[in-house]
Design an enzyme around this catalytic site. Structure first.
Site, PDB file in Angstrom:
ATOM      1  CG  LEU A 106      36.342  66.974  69.400  1.00 31.99           C
ATOM      2  CD1 LEU A 106      36.894  66.930  70.819  1.00 31.99           C
ATOM      3  CD2 LEU A 106      37.481  67.068  68.399  1.00 31.99           C
ATOM      4  CG  ASP A 107      35.461  61.760  64.570  1.00 29.72           C
ATOM      5  OD1 ASP A 107      34.610  62.539  64.100  1.00 29.72           O
ATOM      6  OD2 ASP A 107      36.482  61.399  63.957  1.00 29.72           O
TER       7      ASP A 107
END
Length: 244
Positions: A106-107
């Site tokens: 995930l960012d």
């Protein structure tokens, strides 16, 4: 690696001898008899060999497989280590001891469901594009979501840089600036790029589910728990082909 290769790395076992032992049912992996030399094993696999007297010799003790879900908070990197930023491993106490890694990312500022495991084969199979596990996100946008966005996402969006069109995605608008989005792939910054393609901007992104496994509502950001055996199996796609 493949089980037959593991066996032939033993100095006392030739390729022919290893094949004979497999066919005779004298090799166990995780307590189960395995006759297929292509069966995948790794450093976590318990591997035993039956001696001529019927006793079982441990060739590799292995270790318990570990499968966790983490409620990823903002401001940390989906990596095992990073020189500049905190990583998700900083939130998981046994990460170093269990050699955990990430089957997906995930960012930096994206929150929500993140998986961690020490099972390399499960992780590789889960990460295969052919697994097609849906991923569901709660998306908050800068501008109101245009009515035609749902149809555009369902038709797929062309990304010129990769020369590909995204697979059909499902959008359920729940607020002028907020929607549930389900995609079936994980391209680089895909959700943000999809909304950018329709002239909007994602200001907050939260992953709620991967396949049928949803983020535990009792987990606060930074908290984690072990996946249940049922959840592990729900996320187990068709076995990946092992070529090592």
């Amino acid at each position: 690696m493949r089980l037959d290769r593991f066996l032939t790395h033993r100095p006392e076992l030739s390729r022919q001898k290893a094949r004979q032992l497999l066919l005779a049912g004298r090799v166990r992996v995780g307590g189960q008899s395995v006759q297929d030399g292509l069966h995948p094993v790794d450093q976590w696999s318990q591997i035993e060999l039956q001696a001529a007297d019927g006793s079982w010799q441990t060739l590799q003790a292995g270790a318990p497989r570990c499968y966790l879900m983490l409620h990823k908070p903002k401001g940390c990197v989906s990596a095992t280590q990073d020189a500049r930023h905190p990583t998700v491993m900083d939130w998981v106490e046994p990460a170093a001891a269990l050699h955990l890694h990430l089957p997906g990312r995930l960012d930096f500022n994206t929150t929500g469901l993140l998986l961690l495991t020490n099972d390399g084969h499960w992780s590789r199979a889960l990460s295969l594009p052919t697994s097609e596990l849906p991923k569901t996100y709660l998306v908050t946008t800068r501008d109101p979501i245009a009515p035609e966005t749902e149809a555009v996402f369902r038709a797929g969006i062309y990304f010129a840089y990769e020369n590909l069109t995204t697979r059909p995605a499902t959008l359920q608008v729940i607020h002028p600036h907020q929607a549930w989005l389900t995609i079936h792939e994980g391209r680089y910054h895909q959700v943000k790029r999809m909304f950018a393609a329709v002239g909007n901007k994602v200001v907050d992104l939260h992953r709620q589910a991967i396949g049928p496994v949803e983020l535990d509502p009792h987990l606060q950001p930074g908290q984690w728990r072990a996946l249940t055996p049922v959840e592990v199996e729900w996320l187990r796609p068709l076995e990946a082909t092992v070529i090592d």
